[in-house]
Structure formats: C-alpha cells, structure tokens
Write a protein that holds these residues in place. Structure first.
Motif, PDB file in Angstrom:
ATOM      1  N   VAL A  31       8.623   2.369  -2.561  1.00 30.10           N
ATOM      2  CA  VAL A  31       7.530   3.285  -2.905  1.00 30.10           C
ATOM      3  C   VAL A  31       6.205   2.533  -2.818  1.00 30.10           C
ATOM      4  CG1 VAL A  31       6.491   4.729  -4.699  1.00 30.10           C
ATOM      5  CG2 VAL A  31       8.973   4.767  -4.366  1.00 30.10           C
ATOM      6  N   GLY A  32       6.176   1.327  -3.415  1.00 26.08           N
ATOM      7  CA  GLY A  32       4.968   0.526  -3.354  1.00 26.08           C
ATOM      8  C   GLY A  32       4.556   0.175  -1.940  1.00 26.08           C
ATOM      9  N   ALA A  33       5.544   0.027  -1.048  1.00 29.27           N
ATOM     10  CA  ALA A  33       5.273  -0.352   0.340  1.00 29.27           C
ATOM     11  C   ALA A  33       4.993   0.844   1.244  1.00 29.27           C
ATOM     12  CB  ALA A  33       6.453  -1.142   0.895  1.00 29.27           C
ATOM     13  N   GLU A  52       0.851  -1.191   0.000  1.00 26.36           N
ATOM     14  CA  GLU A  52       0.000   0.000   0.000  1.00 26.36           C
ATOM     15  C   GLU A  52       0.884   1.238   0.000  1.00 26.36           C
ATOM     16  OE1 GLU A  52      -3.539   2.036   2.735  1.00 26.36           O
ATOM     17  OE2 GLU A  52      -2.899  -0.034   3.091  1.00 26.36           O
ATOM     18  N   LEU A  53       0.579   2.187  -0.877  1.00 18.93           N
ATOM     19  CA  LEU A  53       1.346   3.426  -0.962  1.00 18.93           C
ATOM     20  C   LEU A  53       1.180   4.269   0.297  1.00 18.93           C
ATOM     21  CD1 LEU A  53       0.430   4.600  -4.586  1.00 18.93           C
ATOM     22  CD2 LEU A  53       2.413   3.242  -3.891  1.00 18.93           C
ATOM     23  N   SER A  54       2.125   5.167   0.494  1.00 14.15           N
ATOM     24  CA  SER A  54       2.006   6.172   1.550  1.00 14.15           C
ATOM     25  C   SER A  54       0.808   7.081   1.273  1.00 14.15           C
ATOM     26  CB  SER A  54       3.278   7.009   1.611  1.00 14.15           C
ATOM     27  OG  SER A  54       3.099   8.147   2.419  1.00 14.15           O
ATOM     28  N   GLU A 104       1.954  -1.940  -9.591  1.00 15.43           N
ATOM     29  CA  GLU A 104       0.871  -2.792  -9.106  1.00 15.43           C
ATOM     30  C   GLU A 104       0.391  -2.374  -7.712  1.00 15.43           C
ATOM     31  OE1 GLU A 104      -0.947  -5.281 -10.535  1.00 15.43           O
ATOM     32  OE2 GLU A 104      -0.030  -4.560 -12.388  1.00 15.43           O
ATOM     33  N   ALA A 105       1.230  -1.643  -6.987  1.00 17.36           N
ATOM     34  CA  ALA A 105       0.809  -1.114  -5.689  1.00 17.36           C
ATOM     35  C   ALA A 105       0.003   0.172  -5.843  1.00 17.36           C
ATOM     36  CB  ALA A 105       2.025  -0.858  -4.804  1.00 17.36           C
ATOM     37  N   GLY A 106      -0.017   0.735  -7.052  1.00 20.58           N
ATOM     38  CA  GLY A 106      -0.825   1.926  -7.314  1.00 20.58           C
ATOM     39  C   GLY A 106      -0.066   3.183  -7.642  1.00 20.58           C
ATOM     40  N   ALA A 143       2.910   8.212  -5.586  1.00 23.39           N
ATOM     41  CA  ALA A 143       1.452   8.320  -5.652  1.00 23.39           C
ATOM     42  C   ALA A 143       1.087   9.536  -6.497  1.00 23.39           C
ATOM     43  CB  ALA A 143       0.876   8.450  -4.247  1.00 23.39           C
ATOM     44  N   LYS A 144      -0.108   9.523  -7.071  1.00 26.62           N
ATOM     45  CA  LYS A 144      -0.518  10.577  -8.000  1.00 26.62           C
ATOM     46  C   LYS A 144      -0.429  11.968  -7.369  1.00 26.62           C
ATOM     47  CE  LYS A 144      -4.307  11.704 -11.212  1.00 26.62           C
ATOM     48  NZ  LYS A 144      -4.600  13.069 -10.773  1.00 26.62           N
TER      49      LYS A 144
END
Length: 268
Positions: free
Chosen positions: A203-205, A146-148, A230-232, A254-255
């Motif tokens: 980053v993904g974590a 999960e992203l921050s 894949e984590a977003g 993240a966006k």
C-alpha cells in the motif's frame, strides 16, 4: 533507551537471515501432516530468532525480545509492558515458504512506548527491503515510498485478509464474507496474497490501493502499519475510527480511497 538506532546494521542483520532462507527455499519436503508442519514452522522460528538475536545483540545488547504469537488472540490486544522491545515475525507467509510458493518475508519491528518506532520487511525473492522510522518516512531499497494516485475504483487493486483465530463461535466468517462481497461489487481487482505485512508495505509503495481485514491480527500488521503510515496512508478501523493497538479490524489506504470504502460500507 537508545534515541538513535543504526538502521543499516539492522537491515544487514535482517537481510542476512532472509538470504539463508532464500538459499534453502524449496529444499524442504512439503509437510503432509500437522506434526510435520509444526516442526518445520518451529525450525523457521528457531533459525530466524537465533540469527537476529546474535547479530543485533552486538549493537543493542539491552533491548529485550518479544515473539508475537499470531494464534494468541489475547496477547495481541495490547503492547507488552516494556519501554521498548524487538517484536519479530520470524516469517510472515511461512506457509507459502513451506509449500514452495512465493510470498514470504522476514519482519522485524522495534516497539517503543507501546507504538512501532522502526520496522523492516525483507522480501528475499524480490530482493526488496522495506523499512520505516517513526516521523522519518518509508523506503524500499533506499527509495522513498509513494502511495497510488488512482481515483477510479474500477482500476484499483483491493486486498482482504483474515487471521488465524478460532472463528467457530463468532460471526467473523459472515463479516469477512460480507466484506469480500462489497469489494467484489465495487473494486476492479480483488486479491488475497498471504503475507499481511508485505501487503501493507505494498500500500505504501502504491502497488495495492486498499487493505481491509475484519478481525484482530496485530502481530501480522504491526511492521507493515508503520511503513504504510509513513508513506502517507490512513490507518483506520473498518468503521472509520483511528486504529490503535488492540483494534479488531484494519483499513489502510490513501485518504480518498478510505473515504470511498467507508461510503460503500455505510450505504450497502
């Protein structure tokens, strides 16, 4: 082409060789000359590739192998002309390993139709196995990543990286310097850790909030890119365009964070 892959089998093969490296960690003499360094790097590649090839041939005898040479700039501009193949970074962070410093991993990706289809990054020191499959999410030791969710730049951790190309006849060093300055001026915490793929997995974590690099480094990125995606995370170039194989920069976050960075870059 096998539509399905035996993921536990691949993870076990990567873990097996990573644990061999862990057993030998800090047993080498830290190289003092270029000849010593190159010999020890070659030994790492040989051990890793021999083990992985032998083990994975039991389940995937017809999938060819491709070793990504991060020092070969031109070969990183496009995927190999193969329907599918294993792309191995025998050790991301090999210099740290040889210097008896933490921050080294075994990275493996299955490239299919010119894109990463499956990838795994194993950090033996932390006993952490990151992996992702296209369209099916990203995981670490079986737990979904999960992203921050941070929104305040002052508490964000941003990392910058650079590749190993000859920069003597380019303006890349100035570009990298400008990027680091922007990060220092706007983000709370700035680091350069070493293993590119692991940083992208972080980053993904949610451990790293932004990854940025201003030069071409496809082979170092490719395993971590799929995990972060894949984590977003958004996978862009530093001008905000979608990243594609051969792009000469990388921005991953993240966006909401990529939007903040691109605004900073455009106004400074």
């Amino acid at each position: 082409m096998q539509n399905e892959i035996n993921i536990p089998f691949v993870l076990d093969a990567v873990r097996k060789v990573g644990d061999v490296f862990l057993k030998d960690y800090k047993q080498n003499v830290i190289p003092q000359t270029m000849d010593m360094l190159l010999k020890q790097l070659e030994d790492i590649d040989t051990l890793c590739m021999t083990s992985l090839k032998e083990d994975l041939a039991l389940q995937f005898p017809h999938i060819p192998w491709y070793i990504g040479d991060e020092f070969d700039t031109n070969s990183q501009r496009k995927a190999a002309e193969l329907e599918e193949y294993w792309l191995c970074d025998a050790m991301d962070g090999a210099i740290q390993y040889l210097q008896h410093i933490a921050g080294w991993t075994v990275n493996l990706a299955l490239i299919r139709n010119g894109k990463p289809f499956f990838s795994v990054i194993y950090d033996p020191l932390a006993n952490e196995m990151f992996w992702a499959k296209d369209g099916e999410g990203a995981f670490m030791n079986g737990k979904a990543l999960e992203l921050s969710h941070k929104t305040d730049l002052a508490v964000m951790l941003a990392v910058f990286e650079y590749g190993h190309q000859d920069k003597s006849n380019t303006d890349l060093n100035k570009k990298i310097g400008s990027t680091v300055t922007k990060l220092l001026d706007n983000f709370g915490i700035i680091r350069n850790y070493g293993p590119h793929g692991l940083q992208l997995a972080y980053v993904g974590a949610g451990r790293i909030d932004l990854f940025v690099q201003e030069d071409l480094d496809t082979y170092n990125w490719i395993t971590g890119l799929l995990i972060a995606k894949e984590a977003g995370a958004q996978i862009l170039t530093t001008d905000g365009s979608p990243w594609k194989w051969g792009s000469e920069s990388l921005l991953v976050a993240a966006k909401n964070v990529t939007e903040k960075y691109l605004k900073i870059k455009s106004t400074n």
